[in-house]
Structures are given as C-alpha cells and as structure tokens.
Design a protein around this motif. Structure first.
Motif, short mmCIF file in Angstrom:
data_model
loop_
_atom_site.label_atom_id
_atom_site.label_comp_id
_atom_site.label_asym_id
_atom_site.label_seq_id
_atom_site.Cartn_x
_atom_site.Cartn_y
_atom_site.Cartn_z
N HIS A 233 0.83 -1.21 0.00
CA HIS A 233 0.00 0.00 0.00
C HIS A 233 0.86 1.26 0.00
CE1 HIS A 233 -3.58 -2.40 1.84
NE2 HIS A 233 -3.18 -2.85 0.68
N GLU A 242 -4.36 8.67 -6.28
CA GLU A 242 -5.76 8.59 -6.71
C GLU A 242 -6.13 7.13 -7.02
OE1 GLU A 242 -9.51 10.03 -7.41
OE2 GLU A 242 -7.79 10.92 -6.38
N ALA A 243 -5.24 6.45 -7.74
CA ALA A 243 -5.50 5.05 -8.06
C ALA A 243 -5.55 4.22 -6.78
CB ALA A 243 -4.42 4.51 -9.00
N LYS A 245 -6.43 5.19 -3.85
CA LYS A 245 -7.69 5.47 -3.15
C LYS A 245 -8.84 4.71 -3.80
CE LYS A 245 -10.86 9.21 -2.37
NZ LYS A 245 -11.35 10.18 -3.32
N LEU A 246 -8.89 4.74 -5.14
CA LEU A 246 -9.97 4.04 -5.83
C LEU A 246 -9.85 2.53 -5.67
CD1 LEU A 246 -10.29 6.18 -9.07
CD2 LEU A 246 -11.81 6.15 -7.09
N SER A 247 -8.63 2.05 -5.41
CA SER A 247 -8.46 0.61 -5.16
C SER A 247 -8.86 0.25 -3.74
CB SER A 247 -7.01 0.18 -5.39
OG SER A 247 -6.66 0.36 -6.73
N GLY A 248 -9.29 1.24 -2.99
CA GLY A 248 -9.78 0.93 -1.65
C GLY A 248 -8.75 1.09 -0.55
N ILE A 249 -7.59 1.69 -0.89
CA ILE A 249 -6.57 1.89 0.14
C ILE A 249 -6.87 3.19 0.89
CG2 ILE A 249 -4.12 2.39 0.50
CD1 ILE A 249 -3.58 0.53 -1.86
N ARG A 250 -6.76 3.15 2.21
CA ARG A 250 -6.97 4.37 2.99
C ARG A 250 -5.67 5.17 2.97
NH1 ARG A 250 -10.29 0.67 5.27
NH2 ARG A 250 -12.45 1.36 5.32
N LYS B 50 -19.16 7.11 -9.33
CA LYS B 50 -18.33 7.25 -8.13
C LYS B 50 -19.19 7.30 -6.88
CE LYS B 50 -14.12 9.14 -10.05
NZ LYS B 50 -13.28 10.33 -10.25
N ALA B 55 -16.63 6.02 -4.10
CA ALA B 55 -15.44 6.85 -4.31
C ALA B 55 -15.70 8.31 -3.94
CB ALA B 55 -14.96 6.75 -5.76
N SER B 74 -16.23 4.60 1.44
CA SER B 74 -15.01 4.42 0.65
C SER B 74 -15.27 3.32 -0.38
CB SER B 74 -13.85 4.02 1.55
OG SER B 74 -14.05 2.69 1.99
N PRO B 75 -14.41 3.26 -1.41
CA PRO B 75 -14.55 2.18 -2.39
C PRO B 75 -14.48 0.80 -1.71
CG PRO B 75 -13.02 3.82 -3.20
CD PRO B 75 -13.34 4.19 -1.78
N MET B 76 -13.72 0.75 -0.60
CA MET B 76 -13.59 -0.49 0.16
C MET B 76 -14.97 -0.98 0.63
SD MET B 76 -10.57 -1.73 0.92
CE MET B 76 -9.33 -1.80 2.19
N ASP B 77 -15.80 -0.05 1.13
CA ASP B 77 -17.13 -0.43 1.60
C ASP B 77 -17.95 -1.04 0.46
OD1 ASP B 77 -16.42 0.66 4.00
OD2 ASP B 77 -17.67 2.46 3.83
N ARG B 79 -16.86 -2.38 -2.27
CA ARG B 79 -16.29 -3.67 -2.67
C ARG B 79 -16.70 -4.76 -1.71
NH1 ARG B 79 -10.19 -2.23 -4.34
NH2 ARG B 79 -9.87 -4.11 -3.16
N TYR B 87 -12.69 1.99 -12.97
CA TYR B 87 -12.83 3.42 -13.11
C TYR B 87 -12.27 3.89 -14.44
CZ TYR B 87 -14.11 3.48 -8.24
OH TYR B 87 -14.75 3.26 -7.06
N ALA B 91 -7.50 3.02 -12.14
CA ALA B 91 -7.17 2.76 -10.75
C ALA B 91 -6.19 1.61 -10.56
CB ALA B 91 -8.44 2.51 -9.93
N GLY B 105 -5.42 -3.93 -1.78
CA GLY B 105 -6.48 -3.63 -0.82
C GLY B 105 -7.25 -4.85 -0.32
#
Ligand code: ADP
Ligand code: MG
Lengths: 361, 260
Positions: A233, A242-243, A245-250, B50, B55, B74-77, B79, B87, B91, B105
């Motif tokens: 990460h 940005e990528a 974040k969109l991959s779900g990384i905080r 998004k 997102a 978040s995108p995690m939620d 997913r 995207y 991404a 992730g």
C-alpha cells in the motif's frame, strides 16, 4: 503467443475483417527488445542493481588505489560503523520518499530524541527503559505531527517538514539550553544508553550492536515493504494516490503510518548515535543529517517521485558514501572531494531513475 | 420489469464547488442485465458511478442495494458489499505488478503463525489466483505475472482491470468507459469480457461513448443529461440516432421512456 480465438464472431460491420486478423491480443513480451531496452527492463524490476554496481566499483577503485589495507575487514567494518546512524535515518527517509513525500525534519527529530533520552536518565533520574521510551515517544510524536499535517490538512510534505524542522530544532535548543550531556554523566547512571556502542569481533572485523541494529532494521523494513499488505500500500500510495484510493486503500492512514514510523526510527537512530558518540549534544541539530539521509536514499535508487525503489538500495547508497569518504580519507585527499563526488552521484542517480521510469510497454 | 432492481439510486446530488455534477439523478440496475449509461462529456456519468461505488459521498440522495439503504464511505465499503468498479482512469498502480494490482487492498495472508504474527502475504496463492482469473477470461498465457503494470499495453492494462472487477465482483460490476483508450481489436476483446461476465449472472453497468457497442450488448440504455437521468430506452425500439438526439437535447424522449 497465438491464442485460440475464443471471442465470439464480431457483430459490427466494420469489425468483420477482424476474423482474419492476427489473434495476438493480450500476449506479453511479444516484441523483441534491444539490449539497452533489456537493461532498462531489468533495472526497472531490480532497482537496487545500479547502486550495487556502483558500490562494487567504488570498492574496487579504492582498493586498487590504496592496496590491501583498504580491503581489510577492519576497514570495511569501520565504514559500516560510520554509516550506522545515517543508514537508519536513510531507511526512515525511504519510507517517506516512497509515499512521494520528503522528511526534512528527520535529523532534528533524532537529535531531540537523544536529548530527551539523556535528560530523562541523567537530569530526571528516570530508569533507563523509561528514558529510552520517552525518547521514542518524542520521536514518534514528531513523526505523527508531520503525518497529521500531511494526511489531514493535505499540506505539501516539503513545506510541512521544513516548518517542523525549524520548530523542532528551536524546541531542542530552548529545552536543552544547548547543554551537552557528558559521556561520563551518562555512564554514571546507566550502561543502557550506550548499548549500541558495544562492539564485538568476528575474526578481524569489528562490529557494533549499532551496525547490527541498522542491518536488522533495513532487513525488517525490506520484509514489511515487500511481504506485507502495508508495504504494498505504501508503494501504491506513492505511485498514484488517486488510483490507490480508488483501489480501496486508505491513503491518509498509510501516509500517517509512514511519517510516524519514520519518527520512531529516528528515535532508534538517536539511541544508536548515543552509543556511537558517547556524549549527547543538542548542537548536533545543525548537522545536515536530513540531507545525508536523503542522499543515501537517492543514491540508492529511491525515486523522489515516489513508489519506486528498494530499501536495500538505501543501505547500499549509505555504504557508497561511506566507502567514498573512507577511501578519499585514506588517500589523504581534501575532504571536499567527498562532497563533490556525492553531488555527482546524486545527479547521476536521478538521471538514471528518470531513464528507468520511461520504460516502454 | 417484474423483478426488483438490485441497485437503485434516488435523488443523488453532488456538487464540486459551483459545479453541480449530479442534480437529483436516479438510477436502476436489474439483476443479470447489461445497463449502458450514455451521455455527453460532463453530463455526470462518472460522478454517478463514483457515488454508487463509494469513491465520492453524494451530498444528497439515497442508494439501495437489494432493497437495503447503503452508505458507502469508501470504495472499500462498496467492494465489501460486492460492487466492483473499473474506473475511467483504471485505478491501477503502474509500478506494482499484475498480481499486486489484482489484490490491492484485499491481499491474502499466509495461513498460520507467519500470517498472523508477521502478516506475511501469500504471494504464491495470489499469483496463482491472478493467473487463473486472467486465463479464465481468455486474457493470456502470461509468463510473468510479476511484471509491472506500466510495462503493459493499454489493452492489456484494461484486461487486468476488467479481470480484477470480474474476479471479485459478487453482485455488480461497473465499467466507466472501458474501451475509450483502446484500438478496435482490443475493444472487441473487452466487450467479450463484458458478455462473459454477464453469462456468469452478474449485472453490469457499462458507460461508453461507442454507440455500436452500446446497442450491441446493452439490455437497456440509461441516458444521462445535465446531471440527471433523462430517460431509459430499449435498444431494440430506438435507433442510435434517437439515442444521440436525446442525449444532446436535439429531441425530447417519449413519455414512457422518462417514466422507466
Ligand atoms: N473532482 C472534481 N472536481 C471538480 N469538478 C468535477 C470533479 N469531478 C467532476 N467534476 C465536474 O462535474 C461534471 C461532471 O463530470 P463527470 O461526472 O466526470 O462527467 P462525465 O463522466 O459524464 O463526462 C463536470 O462538469 C466536471 O468538470
Ligand atoms: Mg466520465
């Protein structure tokens, strides 16, 4: 690669011709590469290779110029002792640079941590473990502050750490009244603050526990960066936030952890530096430790743009500086040549990094 | 349609400063369908996606998955709830390997002591799964799954992103202009991947500017205009020029399409 045409028949008129076209769609490594491109690809996947070659070359050049004396395990391990502190700071710096940041405050965090450890043990009479813990608390808190400013307020890392560099340096001088804590005063209350200065022999090589700690730290971080999700990460965040974040990384959490861990490592380096120097001097805050740490990382192939490089490269980068400085020293050269060569190495390393990043598909 | 929608949105609003990207947008996706979303540049298609995929957080509005209100932060939620998104900007992390990217992730840790204590990644398992997912979608006979994504061509990268979404999406797969940057052949391949995903029963949201492709694969077409859903049309009942006319405002859609 010729793959079976699993695709259904194209149904758009203009695509009908595709049936007869080549079916090589998603194969990898299909085209031939020139030797130079092969080197570029190799370096792309093995970022520590360049500094490694430079290190070996430096050892050979100085070995030939100086003779057997240089190759003695005594000399080579002395170099390790000299780079232990900068190597650790370089490792801390590497974590931050991998996130596409920079930590200009890393050197003064180390100094203030050392001063706190010394004062706690000597002036306040705290037991050594508490004194050390207090130093780590201060180092970690400084790192946390950097991390919060970068991740929460989204301020540029250069500006944040330039600011905290001054703030921490001034705090260090005000708090310590710029009074050096003498080695004898430390030794009188505890041996523990000097523990990393303890040396032992392996054959004719003399190693200190500080050297062992540095190598262990780098190996531990190498493991964490390459074999845990946190490490992946960290690279992803530095590569493209940005990528990531969109991959779900905080992203914020990753940044916060990088700066905080860097602060904690600076505190560890403080402990090691007490072992090496004996006394604890607040005026060490004016030494350019932060620049030396950045230098080790950059010469070691860590990209200042983030996301690329191996922490083993940082260790090698620190060793290159150590070898050059020891070699020139033994040759009796003007020490400014070391500074000169360091500058040349930095620019070369960044030029090579730029070239590697242009690796083509 | 008799079935209940699997994913709905009502009254989504998203403002960026003075720009209103979403202006009370509605959205419905039914099980097993390919829903195309078309609209002019800046109509708010990506913003809607998004919002649905976590997102960005919408300023107003409600999103329901299988009838239950959801609030993805978040995108995690999203997913975790089974919604996978490709995207518009992919991404993917360019410097990381194909395998790392596929599991970014949601890495797999080793079993036992090493995984628990040292949080060691199970590289072998991740590489094996990545390889099998990619070949399942007919994407490759990759020699080197540890190759950095930036050394791949545009189509190959898109393949990795689609494979990632298809491999992990359990309820919905969303793709934002997956073929925009691709050549004719590579686009065709991605289209096949999309049909493949539907065959496995997953509903898909496809944002695209390619009208022939949209009319070829979509079951329904959601036309987005000025930050909201203008209408939904059936590709069998309208022509491409109708769709373009609606989406650009040259023609008013029929009443029953607006109600849909
Ligand atoms: N992060 C952002 N910041 C400011 N404005 C944005 C942002 N994202 C989108 N917009 C604006 O919102 C509007 C809708 O954009 P978008 O959802 O990307 O449209 P589409 O995908 O349909 O082309 C555009 O006017 C765009 O400029
Ligand atoms: Mg868009």
């Amino acid at each position: 690669m010729a793959e079976p045409n699993t695709a259904a028949q194209p149904s758009q008129e203009f695509e009908k011709v595709l049936v007869n076209s080549s079916t090589e769609v998603a194969s990898f490594d299909t085209h031939d590469k020139t030797a130079l491109q092969k080197i570029q690809h190799f370096l792309h996947s093995t970022p520590a290779a360049v500094p490694f070659v430079v290190l070996v070359a430096a050892i050979l050049v100085f070995g030939l110029a100086i003779g057997g004396r240089f190759f003695s395990s005594y000399t080579l391990t002395l170099i390790l002792q000299q780079i232990a502190v900068v190597g650790m700071l370089g490792a801390a710096q590497t974590l931050v640079i991998l996130t596409a940041g920079i930590d200009l405050s890393i050197g003064v965090i180390m100094v203030i941590s050392a001063v706190v450890m010394g004062n706690c043990a000597v002036s306040y009479g705290l037991p050594a473990p508490l004194a050390v813990a207090a130093g780590f608390a201060v180092g970690g808190a400084c790192g946390l502050l950097n991390g919060l400013l970068v991740s929460r307020l989204k301020l540029p890392p250069f500006i944040v750490t330039l600011g905290t560099w001054y703030v921490i340096m001034a705090t260090n001088f005000i708090y310590s009244e710029n009074a050096t804590i003498r080695e004898a005063d430390v030794t009188a209350v505890t041996q523990w603050l000097h523990v990393f200065g303890v040396n032992f022999k392996v054959g004719s090589a003399v190693l200190t526990l500080g050297v062992v700690a540095m190598v262990a730290l780098v190996l531990g971080l190498w493991y964490a960066l390459n074999h845990t999700a946190w490490g992946r990460h960290l690279y992803a965040v530095g590569d493209d936030p940005e990528a990531a974040k969109l991959s779900g990384i905080r992203v914020g959490k990753v940044l916060l952890s990088a700066y905080t861990i860097a602060g904690l490592i600076a505190a560890l380096a403080a402990w090691v530096s007490i072992g090496r120097n004996g006394s604890i001097s607040p005026s060490a805050a004016v030494t350019d430790y932060n620049l030396q740490a950045i230098t080790a990382a950059v010469i070691g192939g860590i990209s200042l743009f983030g996301g690329r490089g191996s922490i083993l490269g940082t260790l090698i980068g620190a060793m290159i500086v150590g070898v050059v400085s020891m070699g020139l020293n033994m040759l009796g050269a003007d020490p400014q040549w070391k500074v000169f060569l360091t500058g040349v190495l930095i620019i070369s390393a960044v030029a090579i990094d730029q070239w590697i990043r242009k690796v083509a598909a | 349609m008799a079935q209940e929608p699997i994913l709905t949105a009502r009254g989504l609003v998203k403002r960026y400063g003075r720009v209103t990207a979403l202006d009370h947008a509605d959205f419905d996706l039914y099980p097993g369908e390919i829903l195309a979303v078309i609209g002019d540049n800046g109509a708010g298609k990506s913003s809607m996606i998004k919002a649905i995929s976590g997102a960005v957080t919408p300023d107003e509005g409600e999103i329901r998955l299988e009838g239950q209100p959801v609030h993805f932060r978040s995108p995690m939620d999203a997913r975790a709830a089974g919604i996978e998104t490709v995207y518009q900007n992919l991404a993917l992390s360019p410097a990381l390997s194909i395998a790392d990217n596929m599991f970014l992730g949601r890495e797999i840790r080793k079993q036992g002591l090493f995984g628990k204590l040292f949080r060691t990644l199970d590289r072998a398992a991740m590489e094996k799964m990545a390889r099998s997912k990619l070949s399942e979608l007919g994407l490759m006979t990759i020699q080197n799954i540890n190759q950095a994504v930036e050394t791949l061509s545009g189509g190959q990268r898109q393949g990795v992103a689609v494979a990632r979404a298809a491999a992990f999406g359990s309820k919905v797969v969303i793709m934002d202009e997956p073929t925009a940057a691709l050549g004719v052949k590579e686009s065709r391949r991605v289209l096949e991947l999309i049909l493949d995903v539907r065959r496995r029963g997953l509903p898909i949201v496809l944002i695209s500017h390619n009208m022939p492709h949209v009319f070829e694969v979509a079951d329904r077409i959601h036309i987005h205009r000025l930050g909201k859903r203008l209408c939904v049309i059936n590709p069998k009942e309208h022509t491409m020029s109708d769709a373009v006319a609606f989406m650009t405002g040259a023609k008013t859609p029929p009443g029953e399409a607006i109600a849909a």
